[in-house]
Each structure stands twice: as C-alpha cells, then as structure tokens.
Write a protein that holds these residues in place. Structure first.
Motif, PDB file in Angstrom:
ATOM      1  N   THR A  95      -3.157 -49.022  18.051  1.00 62.32           N
ATOM      2  CA  THR A  95      -2.348 -50.185  17.649  1.00 62.32           C
ATOM      3  C   THR A  95      -2.578 -51.305  18.657  1.00 62.32           C
ATOM      4  O   THR A  95      -1.707 -51.643  19.447  1.00 62.32           O
ATOM      5  N   ARG A 117      -5.165 -53.543  12.489  1.00 60.39           N
ATOM      6  CA  ARG A 117      -5.285 -53.779  11.051  1.00 60.39           C
ATOM      7  C   ARG A 117      -5.355 -55.254  10.677  1.00 60.39           C
ATOM      8  O   ARG A 117      -5.787 -55.592   9.585  1.00 60.39           O
ATOM      9  N   ASP A 143      -6.802 -49.928   9.441  1.00 63.67           N
ATOM     10  CA  ASP A 143      -5.500 -49.289   9.537  1.00 63.67           C
ATOM     11  C   ASP A 143      -5.694 -47.986  10.307  1.00 63.67           C
ATOM     12  O   ASP A 143      -6.573 -47.186   9.967  1.00 63.67           O
ATOM     13  N   CYS A 144      -4.896 -47.763  11.350  1.00 60.28           N
ATOM     14  CA  CYS A 144      -5.140 -46.615  12.216  1.00 60.28           C
ATOM     15  C   CYS A 144      -5.028 -45.284  11.473  1.00 60.28           C
ATOM     16  O   CYS A 144      -5.728 -44.323  11.790  1.00 60.28           O
ATOM     17  N   GLU A 146      -5.875 -44.684   8.319  1.00 60.11           N
ATOM     18  CA  GLU A 146      -7.127 -44.493   7.598  1.00 60.11           C
ATOM     19  C   GLU A 146      -8.261 -44.180   8.563  1.00 60.11           C
ATOM     20  O   GLU A 146      -9.125 -43.357   8.270  1.00 60.11           O
ATOM     21  N   GLU A 179       6.114 -47.923  12.259  1.00 57.37           N
ATOM     22  CA  GLU A 179       4.854 -48.161  11.550  1.00 57.37           C
ATOM     23  C   GLU A 179       3.702 -48.142  12.551  1.00 57.37           C
ATOM     24  O   GLU A 179       3.616 -49.012  13.417  1.00 57.37           O
ATOM     25  N   PRO A 180       2.826 -47.111  12.508  1.00 59.00           N
ATOM     26  CA  PRO A 180       2.825 -46.018  11.527  1.00 59.00           C
ATOM     27  C   PRO A 180       3.830 -44.920  11.889  1.00 59.00           C
ATOM     28  O   PRO A 180       4.372 -44.912  12.989  1.00 59.00           O
TER      29      PRO A 180
END
Length: 398
Positions: A95, A117, A143-144, A146, A179-180
């Motif tokens: 992140t 992201r 996106d981490c 994914e 998030e996440p």
C-alpha cells in the motif's frame, strides 16, 4: 510525470503566499496545472515538521493533499528502517501511498516493490524515487489483492498500511473493515515463510489485535514527540511464543524502548503506592501508556505509583534511566481553595498536565490564572487517598 521547470519555480516563488488568494488569481495559461502547483505549497506546509528532509528536495511532488496528511513521519520511517535492517533481501510495500516508508526501507533492503492502485500516485512515486536517488524500488500500479493472488513473485517480507477511513471519512479500527481486508490477505502473504509487517492505528486494542491476527511475534507502539502515532505488528506463520510489546518513544532522533509481555503485566499482583509524591516524579512515555505497561514499568524501575488510574510514578532517589519524562518535585499543593490562594503569584506561568483529575488543563489554567509555558511543570492528579493535588516540578533533562 513530466513537469516543467516553471512549475517548480512557481511553487518556490509562492511558498509563503496565501493559497486561497493564490487560487483566485492564478493564471490558467501558466503552462502547467496551477491548482496542482498550489496543492504542493499546501502539502509542504502540512508536512514541514514531519517531513523536513523530504521538503528539502524542491522537486519532490505530493500526488494529493490527502497523501500529505496521511503520510508517516520521517522519524517513524527511520525507526522502521532500523527494524528492517539486516533482516531481508526483498520487501514488498503493498500500500505504497506517498512512499515515505518505502523510501526509507529501501536504504537497508536490496530490492523493494512499491504497489499502489492509483495511477497518479505511481507516477509521483516513480518521479520522487528518482529525485531521492532510490534506484532499487520497482513501482507497480495494481490492486495489492490482485497482485498477491496473480503474481508468483516472492518477497522476504510484506509491509502493509491498510486504509482506515470508511464512509463519510469516518475512522475504522477493525482490520476486517479496512481496505484491503488484512484478515483475508494474511494467509496468502505468509505462504513460503514470508513475514508481514502491519501498520495500524494507535487506537487499536493491542490484546484484541494479537488474538485476531494470530502468529504475531512483536508489537511496536511508536511515539514521536510525546504522541503515539502508530502500531506495528510483525507476523510470522507458525509463531508459538508470546508476542513481545516494544514501547518505542522517539525523542530527538533517539530511541527509548521499553519491552514487556502482556503476561508479565497481568502476573504482577500488587504495586507499592505512595501516599504523597516523593522527591522525584516520572511520567512514562506515550508508547508505554499505549502498550499498557503500567505495573511492569513500576516493577522494573522500583518506583511507586501515585494512584491506580493516574499513571504517574514517584521515588525518593533519582532513577536516571526511567523511560519517559523525569522531574524533581518542588512543591505539593492540595487542591483546595485555601491552598490555591496566591498560587499565581508564586507560579505565574507553568506547563500544566492533568492525569486522573476532574478538570481539563485549559479549565485548570483558567481557574488558577496561570499562563502557559516557562520552566515550571505542574501536574494535577489524584493521590492514593483519593485527594486531588497539584505537583510543582522542575524537569530533569540530563
């Protein structure tokens, strides 16, 4: 990210200007995004104390004002760098954000991957890492979640700072709501022997978090300039031993660290309480207060507590290595009208702190008619007998 020299010249030329007025009169044909340039001026003002070195780089770019507000401080990032030093060859920051932690970690790790992201943050990161001379960082716009699922690359450690703001900008303290969702991501991250470092809000309950996360080896409560800024959990699969709580207070670049176990704290059946303050008074560092080592610190340093809920300590003889602020007691005043008469003549100014006391510091200052500041420190608290007192002190700095 391609920005002309005129963009940075504008930021430098108007660094002291009123940003509201600047937005009103800024030209639309300047050859660059003037709104974004003015954001740089505001971001630098917001971060001048927590990111002084970063701000010395004239071409460092903040992708947004929110990135500036949410960024870790250089002091905290430098402390985390010391934790990563010598441990890993590769680290993945899942992140990335503004990239301050990433940049500091890259100083002591051979290869760092920065995941983010938002494409504009990635563009800024590529630009900034070049400006800072950090050439061992790979920037990935993804996106981490994914990235972890779809990518078979292995990192020795993963660093993650999940977003903690919910609907209407409300703050979140549950890992499942962040998030996440860290709880669903952890099993994937821990595969293959990787370790995970999770940054969390200082409002998180440490005991509950250890139970919820499982496999926690260490917890770091990190304080900067007397305020607990963040919690950092080190997680490793298969960990069976109890997590060590490290209370780290960063004071002028120095690290004051108090380590303890929650089981140690619970096992201390009783403490010695002083009926009145003795010659010396001690206020534990903010990280010790967050960590909850109230009995452990008293036991370890052989000091007496003033009251169960005051978290102030005292001793007859000086304890020079106590982890926190130390004071020499000058005067102890009962909080009674008769004793308070003429107090402002004796002490016209003081730094007031309240602990387990019925008034706030501002309300007490107003009642006593004492100005803020000076060399005198005054603690308003409750004694073991239940009485409210004022303790007048000189701070010991050596």
């Amino acid at each position: 990210m391609e920005l002309p020299d005129s963009f940075f010249d504008f930021v430098q030329a108007h660094k002291d200007d009123d940003c509201i007025r600047l937005r009103l009169k800024a030209a639309d044909n300047a050859g660059f995004d003037t709104k974004f340039a003015i954001n740089q001026i505001e971001a630098r003002r917001k971060t001048r104390y927590k990111l002084p070195q970063i701000n010395s780089y004239a071409r460092f770019v903040f992708p947004s004002l929110l990135a500036a507000e949410q960024s870790t401080s250089e002091d905290a990032a430098a402390f985390k760098r010391s934790l990563f030093a010598g441990r890993y060859s590769s680290v993945c920051d899942l992140t990335g954000g503004l990239g301050i932690d990433t940049a500091y970690i890259s100083d002591v790790v051979g290869k760092v991957v920065y995941i983010e992201r938002f494409a504009d943050y990635c563009d800024a990161a590529i630009h900034n890492f070049s400006v800072l001379g950090k050439h061992n960082i790979e920037v990935v716009n993804a996106d981490c979640r994914e990235f972890v699922v779809e990518n078979d690359r292995h990192s020795d450690a993963y660093y993650i700072d999940p977003a903690r703001r919910g609907v209407a900008n409300s703050r979140l303290f549950s890992f499942a709501d962040c998030e996440p969702n860290v709880l669903t991501l952890l099993p994937l991250l821990l595969q293959g022997g990787s370790e995970v470092w999770l940054k969390a809000s200082p409002m998180v309950d440490i005991s509950l978090a250890i139970s919820e996360l499982a496999h926690v080896t260490d917890v770091y409560a990190i304080s900067v300039k007397g305020e607990c800024k963040e919690l950092l959990f080190r997680i490793k699969a298969g960990t069976a031993s109890e997590a060590v709580i490290h209370c780290a207070d960063i004071v002028h670049g120095r690290y004051e660290i108090f380590d303890f176990l929650l089981s140690e704290e619970k096992s201390i059946a009783s403490l010695h309480y002083a009926d009145t303050p003795l010659s010396y008074l001690y206020e534990p560092g903010a990280s010790i207060l967050k960590g909850g080592a109230f009995k452990s610190v008293a036991n370890r340093y052989a000091v007496s507590k003033l009251h169960k809920n005051s978290h102030l300590y005292t001793s007859r003889n000086a304890v020079p290595d106590f982890p926190g602020r130390r004071f020499a007691v000058m005067d102890v005043i009962p909080f009674k009208n008769s004793a308070l008469k003429g107090l402002n003549a004796r002490y016209p100014a003081a730094n007031i702190t309240v602990r387990n006391f019925p008034l706030t510091a501002d309300a007490l200052r107003k009642r006593l008619k004492i100005k803020d500041g000076g060399d005198i420190y005054m603690f308003a608290t409750k004694c073991n007998d239940g009485g409210n007192i004022l303790i007048v002190c000189n701070r010991i700095t050596s």
